[in-house]
Design a protein around this motif. Structure first.
Motif, short mmCIF file in Angstrom:
data_model
loop_
_atom_site.label_atom_id
_atom_site.label_comp_id
_atom_site.label_asym_id
_atom_site.label_seq_id
_atom_site.Cartn_x
_atom_site.Cartn_y
_atom_site.Cartn_z
N ALA A 1 -11.76 -6.45 -6.90
CA ALA A 1 -10.81 -5.40 -6.68
C ALA A 1 -10.28 -5.47 -5.40
CB ALA A 1 -11.32 -3.94 -7.09
N LEU A 2 -10.82 -5.96 -4.62
CA LEU A 2 -10.24 -6.01 -3.16
C LEU A 2 -9.35 -7.35 -2.89
CD1 LEU A 2 -13.32 -5.39 -0.94
CD2 LEU A 2 -11.35 -4.16 -0.96
N LYS A 3 -9.75 -8.41 -3.64
CA LYS A 3 -8.85 -9.74 -3.61
C LYS A 3 -7.71 -9.28 -4.59
CE LYS A 3 -12.58 -12.96 -3.63
NZ LYS A 3 -13.60 -13.97 -4.25
N ASN A 4 -7.52 -8.38 -5.57
CA ASN A 4 -6.58 -7.97 -6.42
C ASN A 4 -5.58 -6.79 -5.86
OD1 ASN A 4 -7.79 -9.75 -8.35
ND2 ASN A 4 -6.98 -8.34 -10.03
N GLU A 5 -6.07 -6.21 -4.56
CA GLU A 5 -5.36 -5.49 -3.76
C GLU A 5 -3.92 -5.66 -3.69
OE1 GLU A 5 -5.70 -2.03 -0.28
OE2 GLU A 5 -7.16 -3.86 -0.29
N GLY A 6 -2.82 -4.94 -3.96
CA GLY A 6 -1.67 -5.25 -4.00
C GLY A 6 -0.75 -5.69 -5.41
N ASP B 1 -1.12 -6.35 -11.89
CA ASP B 1 -1.79 -6.68 -13.20
C ASP B 1 -3.16 -6.18 -13.23
OD1 ASP B 1 0.38 -7.80 -14.07
OD2 ASP B 1 -0.11 -9.82 -13.36
N PRO B 2 -3.69 -5.62 -14.01
CA PRO B 2 -5.26 -5.20 -14.47
C PRO B 2 -6.00 -6.33 -14.67
CG PRO B 2 -4.07 -4.80 -16.27
CD PRO B 2 -2.93 -5.06 -15.35
N PHE B 3 -7.37 -6.11 -14.32
CA PHE B 3 -8.31 -7.24 -14.69
C PHE B 3 -9.28 -6.74 -15.65
CE2 PHE B 3 -9.79 -5.89 -10.74
CZ PHE B 3 -11.29 -5.98 -11.07
N TYR B 4 -10.23 -7.40 -16.43
CA TYR B 4 -11.23 -6.97 -17.31
C TYR B 4 -12.46 -7.51 -17.11
CZ TYR B 4 -6.62 -5.49 -19.77
OH TYR B 4 -5.42 -4.82 -19.85
N LEU C 1 -28.18 8.35 -20.33
CA LEU C 1 -28.63 8.27 -19.10
C LEU C 1 -29.81 7.36 -18.80
CD1 LEU C 1 -28.22 12.08 -17.45
CD2 LEU C 1 -26.90 10.11 -17.03
N LEU C 2 -29.65 6.65 -17.83
CA LEU C 2 -30.56 5.59 -17.65
C LEU C 2 -31.17 4.77 -18.63
CD1 LEU C 2 -32.90 8.01 -15.36
CD2 LEU C 2 -30.89 6.50 -14.87
N GLU C 3 -30.09 4.51 -19.72
CA GLU C 3 -30.37 3.57 -20.62
C GLU C 3 -29.34 2.28 -20.42
OE1 GLU C 3 -32.58 3.14 -22.85
OE2 GLU C 3 -33.55 4.96 -22.90
N ARG C 4 -29.58 1.17 -20.19
CA ARG C 4 -28.77 0.02 -20.04
C ARG C 4 -27.56 -0.18 -21.21
NH1 ARG C 4 -28.98 -3.75 -16.05
NH2 ARG C 4 -31.12 -3.53 -15.88
N SER C 5 -26.31 0.04 -20.81
CA SER C 5 -25.42 -0.31 -21.70
C SER C 5 -24.43 -1.47 -21.40
CB SER C 5 -24.55 0.92 -21.84
OG SER C 5 -25.25 2.01 -21.97
N LYS C 6 -23.87 -2.14 -22.49
CA LYS C 6 -22.89 -3.02 -22.36
C LYS C 6 -21.42 -2.21 -22.29
CE LYS C 6 -21.15 -7.39 -24.48
NZ LYS C 6 -21.28 -8.28 -25.49
N ILE C 7 -20.95 -2.61 -21.11
CA ILE C 7 -19.58 -1.71 -20.90
C ILE C 7 -18.39 -2.72 -20.73
CG2 ILE C 7 -18.67 0.17 -19.73
CD1 ILE C 7 -21.59 0.55 -18.58
N TYR C 8 -17.31 -2.52 -21.52
CA TYR C 8 -16.24 -3.02 -21.25
C TYR C 8 -15.13 -2.44 -20.48
CZ TYR C 8 -17.51 -6.56 -25.09
OH TYR C 8 -18.21 -7.52 -25.80
N LEU C 9 -14.60 -3.17 -19.47
CA LEU C 9 -13.86 -2.13 -18.53
C LEU C 9 -12.39 -2.92 -18.37
CD1 LEU C 9 -16.68 -1.51 -15.69
CD2 LEU C 9 -16.07 -0.16 -17.27
N LYS C 10 -11.50 -1.87 -17.89
CA LYS C 10 -10.20 -2.32 -17.31
C LYS C 10 -10.08 -1.58 -16.16
CE LYS C 10 -5.19 -1.42 -17.90
NZ LYS C 10 -4.29 -0.71 -18.49
N LEU C 11 -9.70 -2.63 -14.90
CA LEU C 11 -9.63 -2.07 -13.64
C LEU C 11 -8.21 -2.41 -13.32
CD1 LEU C 11 -12.78 -3.75 -13.89
CD2 LEU C 11 -13.05 -2.30 -11.76
N SER C 12 -7.58 -1.41 -12.63
CA SER C 12 -6.32 -1.65 -12.19
C SER C 12 -6.01 -0.96 -10.69
CB SER C 12 -5.20 -1.34 -12.85
OG SER C 12 -5.68 0.17 -13.44
N MET C 13 -5.33 -1.49 -9.71
CA MET C 13 -5.14 -0.77 -8.49
C MET C 13 -4.28 0.51 -8.75
SD MET C 13 -7.00 -2.75 -7.07
CE MET C 13 -7.11 -2.03 -5.38
N SER C 14 -4.66 1.66 -8.14
CA SER C 14 -3.76 2.85 -8.38
C SER C 14 -3.80 3.69 -6.86
CB SER C 14 -4.10 3.45 -9.48
OG SER C 14 -3.54 5.07 -9.59
#
Length: 449
Positions: free
Chosen positions: A286-291, A294-297, A402-415
């Motif tokens: 996220a730090l590298k994508n600052e500015g 485009d989102p990343f996944y 809670l406290l159960e390991r999950s497989k999570i798909y994420l979208k991350l974008s700067m805002s």
């Protein structure tokens, strides 16, 4: 009788008992060998035979059918659930006497393959999406043809009905010159498999005999693929070529960038997300994508460390506008964006809207957005079911995650409006397979640095 044909459409009818003490299964498909002639074929037999037959060929492949029984079809009864064909007959295939064989490449006639790109209805016999929206309720329940471009294809969603039957659905967003986004729902495995092959903003489809209905939840019209529907991908017709030129010249830029667009659209195809991260790696990226806009996944194997669904002081469900998707002010109960003109008042509907924390061995992602249908699938209940729960039931539901390991798909974008300048949206969250999670976390998976 031996005949080479192109399998144009297949029905979803697999499996139901017919005789007391035994089960027989049925499978239907439609074959075509000329521009004007196509017929329906139905096969009955044991579960193993029918499933083997169903898996032996795909839409658009050429087959040889041997020893079918030719029967006169009952128009009123059969064409209510099967594609309408110009023939007065149908083919009946039996497990003991008939065979269906996939043609080898040297047996296929090129003329047959070209039929795949010709709709089974007149190329000009269709409604534009704008016409459907304008006609609204007058088309509710009608069977019509649609020519449209594919805007996005959602990931197949799996579910189990109250009587324990397994099902699946996939939402496709369509558009044309008259309408920017229109939902089409696929329920059977064959149409869902076909939809997964479509390239968004590059594919045009002609959907013959789809059902149009008014969706109260969305407050809009939608199309549904049914057992009568035959879909032609990238049809070779003048009308389709005009639409194809239109979408090439008017490509939608970054359709997933807008938060509300994300909410209204079906989730992106999760199969395209393969990079596995730790929380620390996501923060570094996220730090590298600052500015960057485009989102990343990515995929994260982590625990839900905060899930305040049983705290009365925390808002878990909010009202959203059915028109634009924005959260509606509770005091006014009206959308200030859509309802500027009182004659076009838009209704509201309740939707999950919560923030959760995700934690692994390297750190925590705070205030991740879990909303809408993704939240319903994660929690395993609808908003209505959740609101009917007691506080004790909500607490019990929380501790399933809670406290159960999950497989999570994420979208991350700067805002700049998000905490820490990073907006994290959950696209899917399910309990992880321990072996898969261990392999990925030990560096055997496709982990990104």
């Amino acid at each position: 009788m031996t005949k080479t044909s192109t399998s144009q459409c297949r029905g979803p009818s697999l499996g139901f008992p017919l005789d007391i003490g035994s089960e027989r299964y049925t499978f239907s498909f439609t074959i075509r060998d000329s521009t004007t002639h196509f017929v329906n074929a139905t096969s009955w037999g044991s579960e193993d035979y029918i499933r083997s037959l169903s898996d032996s060929f795909r839409l658009g492949e050429c087959v040889i059918i041997e020893n079918p029984l030719i029967q006169t079809k009952e128009l009123e009864r059969e064409e209510k659930f099967s594609p309408a064909t110009p023939s007065d007959y149908k083919l009946l295939l039996s497990e003991n006497h008939s065979t269906v064989k996939l043609c080898s490449s040297y047996e296929v006639d090129a003329k047959l393959l070209s039929l795949i790109y010709l709709p089974v209805k007149e190329s000009c016999d269709y409604y534009s999406l704008g016409d459907i929206v304008v006609n609204g309720h007058s088309l509710d329940g009608k069977i019509i043809n649609v020519l449209a471009a594919v805007r996005s294809v959602g990931e197949p969603k799996y579910f189990t009905t109250s009587d324990r039957r397994k099902g699946q659905r996939c939402e496709v967003k369509l558009y044309d010159e008259t309408e920017s986004s229109f939902a089409m729902i696929c329920w059977d495995s064959e149409s869902i498999l076909l939809a997964q092959s479509w390239v968004p903003q590059e594919t045009v489809i002609f959907a013959a005999d789809v059902r149009i209905s008014f969706d109260k939840f969305r407050n809009s019209m939608i199309a549904t693929v049914i057992s009568k529907t035959i879909i032609t991908t990238n049809p070779d017709t003048p009308e389709a070529n005009i639409l194809l030129n239109f979408i090439r010249e008017n490509k939608v830029m970054n359709p997933l960038d807008d938060e509300i667009d994300n909410y209204l659209k079906e989730s992106m195809n999760l199969n395209t997300i393969v990079d596995v991260y730790t929380v620390e790696q996501l923060k570094v990226k996220a730090l590298k994508n600052e500015g960057k806009a485009d989102p990343f996944y990515g995929i994260l194997y982590a625990y839900i460390s905060t899930l305040n669904i049983d705290d009365e002081t925390t808002k878990v469900v909010r009202n959203r506008c059915s028109g634009c998707g924005y959260i509606v002010n509770e005091a006014s109960s009206a959308c200030t964006t859509c309802n500027k003109d009182s004659s076009e008042f838009k209704s509201v509907f309740p939707s999950f809207d919560m923030l959760i924390d995700l934690t692994d061995h390297t750190g925590t992602l705070h205030s991740c957005s879990l909303t809408g249908s993704v939240a319903e699938e994660t929690l395993g209940c609808t908003v209505v079911e959740f609101l009917a729960m007691t506080d004790e039931q909500k607490t019990a539901l929380k501790w399933q995650f809670l406290l159960e390991r999950s497989k999570i798909y994420l979208k991350l974008s700067m805002s700049h409006r998000a905490r820490g300048g990073l907006r994290v949206s959950v696209l899917s969250c399910k309990l992880a397979d321990p072996v898969e999670a261990s392999r990925s976390l030990s560096g055997q998976g496709k982990v990104q640095n």
